[in-house]
Design a protein around this motif. Structure first.
Motif, PDB file in Angstrom:
ATOM      1  N   ALA A 127       3.991   6.034  -5.182  1.00 23.47           N
ATOM      2  CA  ALA A 127       4.170   6.083  -6.641  1.00 23.47           C
ATOM      3  C   ALA A 127       3.096   6.939  -7.319  1.00 23.47           C
ATOM      4  O   ALA A 127       3.282   7.416  -8.440  1.00 23.47           O
ATOM      5  CB  ALA A 127       4.150   4.672  -7.217  1.00 23.47           C
ATOM      6  N   GLU A 128       1.941   7.133  -6.624  1.00 22.55           N
ATOM      7  CA  GLU A 128       0.852   7.914  -7.208  1.00 22.55           C
ATOM      8  C   GLU A 128       1.068   9.419  -7.107  1.00 22.55           C
ATOM      9  O   GLU A 128       0.389  10.197  -7.783  1.00 22.55           O
ATOM     10  CB  GLU A 128      -0.481   7.580  -6.504  1.00 22.55           C
ATOM     11  CG  GLU A 128      -0.973   6.167  -6.738  1.00 22.55           C
ATOM     12  CD  GLU A 128      -2.164   5.846  -5.860  1.00 22.55           C
ATOM     13  OE1 GLU A 128      -2.555   6.725  -5.048  1.00 22.55           O
ATOM     14  OE2 GLU A 128      -2.717   4.751  -5.976  1.00 22.55           O
ATOM     15  N   GLY A 156       2.549   1.740  -3.371  1.00 16.95           N
ATOM     16  CA  GLY A 156       1.615   2.191  -4.391  1.00 16.95           C
ATOM     17  C   GLY A 156       1.186   3.625  -4.197  1.00 16.95           C
ATOM     18  O   GLY A 156       1.077   4.396  -5.167  1.00 16.95           O
ATOM     19  N   ARG A 157       0.971   4.000  -2.938  1.00 12.63           N
ATOM     20  CA  ARG A 157       0.526   5.386  -2.659  1.00 12.63           C
ATOM     21  C   ARG A 157       1.620   6.378  -2.971  1.00 12.63           C
ATOM     22  O   ARG A 157       1.357   7.473  -3.513  1.00 12.63           O
ATOM     23  CB  ARG A 157       0.103   5.480  -1.182  1.00 12.63           C
ATOM     24  CG  ARG A 157      -0.471   6.838  -0.800  1.00 12.63           C
ATOM     25  CD  ARG A 157      -1.760   7.119  -1.516  1.00 12.63           C
ATOM     26  NE  ARG A 157      -2.238   8.461  -1.214  1.00 12.63           N
ATOM     27  CZ  ARG A 157      -1.832   9.555  -1.839  1.00 12.63           C
ATOM     28  NH1 ARG A 157      -0.952   9.450  -2.843  1.00 12.63           N
ATOM     29  NH2 ARG A 157      -2.290  10.738  -1.498  1.00 12.63           N
ATOM     30  N   TYR A 164       0.839  -1.204   0.000  1.00 11.61           N
ATOM     31  CA  TYR A 164       0.000   0.000   0.000  1.00 11.61           C
ATOM     32  C   TYR A 164       0.872   1.251   0.000  1.00 11.61           C
ATOM     33  O   TYR A 164       0.642   2.184  -0.791  1.00 11.61           O
ATOM     34  CB  TYR A 164      -0.934   0.032   1.211  1.00 11.61           C
ATOM     35  CG  TYR A 164      -1.677   1.359   1.308  1.00 11.61           C
ATOM     36  CD1 TYR A 164      -2.844   1.571   0.584  1.00 11.61           C
ATOM     37  CD2 TYR A 164      -1.160   2.414   2.068  1.00 11.61           C
ATOM     38  CE1 TYR A 164      -3.500   2.797   0.628  1.00 11.61           C
ATOM     39  CE2 TYR A 164      -1.804   3.640   2.108  1.00 11.61           C
ATOM     40  CZ  TYR A 164      -2.985   3.821   1.391  1.00 11.61           C
ATOM     41  OH  TYR A 164      -3.614   5.044   1.425  1.00 11.61           O
TER      42      TYR A 164
END
Length: 413
Positions: free
Chosen positions: A411-412, A408-409, A405
């Motif tokens: 990378a956003e 991914g967060r 998580y």
């Protein structure tokens, strides 16, 4: 006892800790506590490294019957950081990432203010390249393989920044305190497998240059609180308070101003309910009480027990469908038989010969108890091992999901 440590008692506590002119790292321990002994080399290194900058004081909880209640201890070892007689933070258990947070709080100075808007890598791509290179080098030479016994100096954010033993940093990462802490803690939780090393490298690679990551800690908080709610039965007494906490944090994340009185009222309700419940309800309420406040004021260490509780809730019902009624009863009764025997053994002795005899008796009882259980229920041994394997796998997968998580967060952004 090393001369780097000070042994305090109830009679000398005020002078040794509360009136100390140096910041104090207070270690609550007990002679029978194996994790306490495991932490001793870490504290020894810190005492030597920061001699003259802080003092390490040790308090044996066996000296006072009310020490646990008086200092609100959930277990030992527990470390508490003090400056000028005031508690700055605490860490239960052996955790290099938690220890690093306490050291940072003790050594940063009373007026230190961390700007949550600090840009990652100082907005400098060359700095990121140097930090990533240090991580790769540490992986190559085995400093990030999860096998060495280390302290805060062996954690990813410390290595990546090039921090020196005296505390100077060559290249600040520009991570908000909570994200820096989670980077280290998730690596530490996964360091018993290649996933930990991979996470240490992948996370730093994923962090963009020159961005503000302060919102990610708030997003992660909502994610983990919702995960806890999903794992908590609807009828659990902690559920309504956990749901209310999520509601307030969600409103806050939408830029709604939450009056301080609402946070205070919720925290009061959590503490009141804690006096009437036990078991998993008490664990959940104890875990969420430090985050019943605006996200910007939540201490980074408060995320650690949230992760641990999520993992424990994930594994509690693992493979329950594998058990027949007979297997479940034999398993439970065997476990129940352990408690009175362990109590009858008394405190774990320090003397070598006495300790060897203590361990021999304990292991013999455990072996005999399970041998008897297996003779009563022949399928139990295989089922027990399958269940234990599944618990280990589920716990690891849950910890990995937290790392994924965060990756991914980031990378956003």
């Amino acid at each position: 006892m090393t001369t780097h440590f000070i042994d305090t008692t109830d009679a000398t506590f005020e002078n040794d800790v509360l009136r100390s002119t140096l910041p104090v790292l207070l270690d609550f321990w007990a002679p029978w506590c194996a994790p306490c002994k495991a932490m001793a080399p870490m504290l020894e290194r810190i005492a030597t490294q920061y001699e003259g900058k802080l003092r390490i004081v040790k308090y044996n909880i066996d000296q006072s019957s009310d020490s646990r209640a008086r200092f609100n201890l959930r277990g030992v070892p527990t470390l508490i950081a003090y400056r000028a007689g005031k508690e700055l933070g605490r860490q239960a258990g052996v955790s290099a990432s938690g220890l690093k947070l306490l050291l940072d709080a003790l050594l940063s100075g009373p007026e230190t203010h961390v700007d949550p808007g600090t840009r990652t890598f100082g907005n400098d791509p060359a700095r990121k390249a140097r930090c990533v290179a240090r991580i790769r080098e540490a992986i190559a030479d085995g400093r990030l393989d999860g096998k060495q016994e280390g302290d805060g100096d062996s954690l990813p954010s410390t290595i990546a920044s090039g921090q020196m033993p005296d505390g100077d940093r060559l290249d600040a990462l520009g991570l908000p305190p909570a994200i820096d802490a989670l980077y280290n803690h998730l690596y530490e939780m996964l360091s018993d497998s290649p996933d930990g090393t991979q996470f240490a490298a992948d996370f730093l690679n994923a962090v963009p240059v020159g961005v503000d990551l302060s919102a990610i800690a708030r997003d992660y908080l909502l994610w983990i609180l919702n995960d806890l709610l999903d794992r908590t039965p609807l009828e659990d007494e902690a559920t309504p308070l956990l749901a209310k906490l999520i509601q307030l944090h969600r409103l806050e994340s939408n830029s709604d101003a939450i009056p301080p009185a609402q946070w205070e009222a919720l925290l009061a309700r959590i503490k009141e309910k804690l006096n009437t419940v036990d078991g998993h309800s008490a664990v959940i309420l104890t875990t969420i009480s430090p985050v019943a406040r605006p996200a910007s004021s939540i201490p980074p260490a408060a995320f650690f027990p949230l992760i641990q509780t999520a993992v424990s809730l994930a594994v509690i019902h693992v493979a329950s469908t594998w058990w027949t009624e007979e297997e479940a009863e034999v398993f439970d009764s065997t476990n129940r038989s352990m408690a009175p025997f362990m109590k009858s053994l008394g405190p774990r002795p320090e003397e070598t010969e006495a300790l060897a005899e203590y361990e021999r008796k304990k292991q013999q009882f455990i072996d005999d108890a399970w041998a008897k259980a297996y003779s009563i229920c022949p399928t139990l041994e295989k089922q027990r091992q399958l269940r234990l394997d599944a618990i280990v796998k589920t716990g690891h997968n849950t910890r990995t999901s937290h790392a994924q998580y965060l990756l991914g967060r980031v990378a956003e952004v």
